[in-house]
Structures are given as C-alpha cells and as structure tokens.
Design an enzyme around this catalytic site. Structure first.
Site, short mmCIF file in Angstrom:
data_model
loop_
_atom_site.label_atom_id
_atom_site.label_comp_id
_atom_site.label_asym_id
_atom_site.label_seq_id
_atom_site.Cartn_x
_atom_site.Cartn_y
_atom_site.Cartn_z
N GLY A 1 0.83 -1.20 0.00
CA GLY A 1 0.00 0.00 0.00
C GLY A 1 0.86 1.24 0.00
O GLY A 1 2.03 1.21 0.40
N GLN B 1 2.92 10.00 1.20
CA GLN B 1 4.22 9.30 1.20
C GLN B 1 5.06 9.65 -0.02
O GLN B 1 6.25 9.37 -0.04
CB GLN B 1 4.02 7.77 1.26
CG GLN B 1 3.50 7.30 2.62
CD GLN B 1 3.36 5.79 2.64
OE1 GLN B 1 2.36 5.26 2.15
NE2 GLN B 1 4.35 5.11 3.17
N CYS C 1 5.85 -0.12 7.07
CA CYS C 1 5.50 1.04 6.25
C CYS C 1 6.67 1.36 5.34
O CYS C 1 7.82 1.31 5.76
CB CYS C 1 5.20 2.23 7.16
SG CYS C 1 4.71 3.71 6.27
N LEU C 2 6.37 1.71 4.09
CA LEU C 2 7.43 2.07 3.14
C LEU C 2 8.18 3.32 3.57
O LEU C 2 9.27 3.58 3.09
CB LEU C 2 6.84 2.25 1.74
CG LEU C 2 6.30 0.97 1.09
CD1 LEU C 2 5.57 1.30 -0.21
CD2 LEU C 2 7.41 -0.04 0.83
N HIS D 1 -4.44 1.53 7.64
CA HIS D 1 -3.08 2.10 7.65
C HIS D 1 -3.00 3.28 6.68
O HIS D 1 -2.46 4.33 7.01
CB HIS D 1 -2.10 0.98 7.27
CG HIS D 1 -0.66 1.41 7.18
ND1 HIS D 1 0.31 0.95 8.05
CD2 HIS D 1 -0.02 2.23 6.30
CE1 HIS D 1 1.48 1.50 7.72
NE2 HIS D 1 1.31 2.26 6.66
N GLU D 2 -3.56 3.09 5.47
CA GLU D 2 -3.46 4.15 4.46
C GLU D 2 -4.33 5.35 4.82
O GLU D 2 -3.92 6.50 4.61
CB GLU D 2 -3.82 3.63 3.07
CG GLU D 2 -2.99 2.46 2.54
CD GLU D 2 -1.49 2.59 2.73
OE1 GLU D 2 -0.97 3.72 2.79
OE2 GLU D 2 -0.81 1.54 2.84
N HIS E 1 -2.54 7.52 7.12
CA HIS E 1 -1.57 8.40 6.45
C HIS E 1 -2.26 9.69 5.97
O HIS E 1 -1.67 10.77 6.04
CB HIS E 1 -0.98 7.71 5.21
CG HIS E 1 0.22 6.85 5.49
ND1 HIS E 1 1.37 7.33 6.06
CD2 HIS E 1 0.46 5.52 5.26
CE1 HIS E 1 2.27 6.34 6.17
NE2 HIS E 1 1.73 5.23 5.69
NI NI Z 1 2.60 3.37 5.53
#
Ligand code: NI
Length: 158
Positions: A46, A51, A88-89, A130-131, A134
């Site tokens: 995701g 991000q 998380c990226l 999670h997204e 963000h």
């Molecule tokens: Ni993330």
C-alpha cells in the site's frame, strides 16, 4: 509513469492532513499511475499520496489481488480486532505490532470518480486503515504495542 521518491518518517509531509480530491484531473491520474509504479517497485502492499509528498486523499493498495485505488476513502463500519506486525514504506526494514479492526466496510471513489464500497477483512482491512491514517497525518508507529523491530521480509510494508 514515473517513480516518485518515498518520504521517510520524520519528513513533516507525513504529519499533515490531506485534502479531498474533487475531480480526477490529468495530474491526479498521473499521481495514481506513479503511486502504483512506486508501490510495486518498493514491493509494498500500500501507498498513500503523502508518502510521495502530495497532500491529497489518494491511496493505492495491492495485497496480491490486483491494484486497488481509493480516492477520498472513508470507513463506514468496522468490527473485530486483529493484532499483527505492520510495516511502512516510509520506515523500511522495520515493523511493529498494531491492533486494527479485523473487518471494515469502506467507501471511496475509483479513478473514474465512481463511488464504490468495499468489504475487507484481515490484511486488506489492515491496509485500508493504515493508508487512511496516512491521509490524516498518522504513522503506524504512533499505535505500536511494544517495540519497533527489524524485519528481513519487507513485503508487507504499506
Ligand atoms: Ni505506511
């Protein structure tokens, strides 16, 4: 399509609330394509627009079932709980235990700005939560139970 730079934890853009998308302009279409490419390139499940430094309510998800694009996503209902490692990226190579709803019903718009509803459980429910966090300027690290630990398998980062 082009790869975009993924912002890392500590970048102030990750702590800001995002604005709603009113229409899918060519710029938003390009953003979506680039987000998908960037997410796949990073082996993520995701990615949220902040991000990549864009404060718009756009997320991309793929838990292995194909790409899911959600514009202006919101959770209508949730129930149950699941606790698992989450990554998380924007904090690669790390994970922490986070409790999320096990089931969510969410509504969003697709790339054609058509509204749809999705019924999600387990990893997909986790990814959606999670997204959406963000988009509100929150990282999973705020909700971790216990320590954040190192992981070798980065395939479940969002
Ligand atoms: Ni993330």
């Amino acid at each position: 399509m082009a790869l975009r730079t993924i912002r890392m934890l500590g970048d102030p853009v990750l702590n800001k609330a995002c604005r709603e998308v009113k229409e899918v302009t060519p710029k938003i279409s390009t953003l979506i394509s680039d987000m998908l490419e960037t997410m796949y390139d990073a082996n993520g499940v995701g990615l949220a627009a902040p991000q990549v430094g864009i404060l718009k309510r756009v997320v991309t998800i793929d838990i292995g079932d194909g790409p899911l694009v959600m514009i202006n996503p919101r959770i209508l209902a949730s129930d149950g709980t699941q606790t698992a490692g989450e990554g998380c990226l924007s904090l690669p190579g790390k994970a922490g235990q986070v409790t999320r709803p096990n089931h969510v019903v969410a509504r969003a718009y697709n790339e054609q700005m058509q509204e749809f509803e999705i019924d999600a459980t387990e990893l997909l429910a986790r990814a959606i939560c999670h997204e959406i966090d963000h988009l509100e300027g929150h990282m999973y690290t705020e909700f971790v139970e216990g320590e954040i630990y190192e992981v070798e398998d980065e395939s479940e980062e969002e």
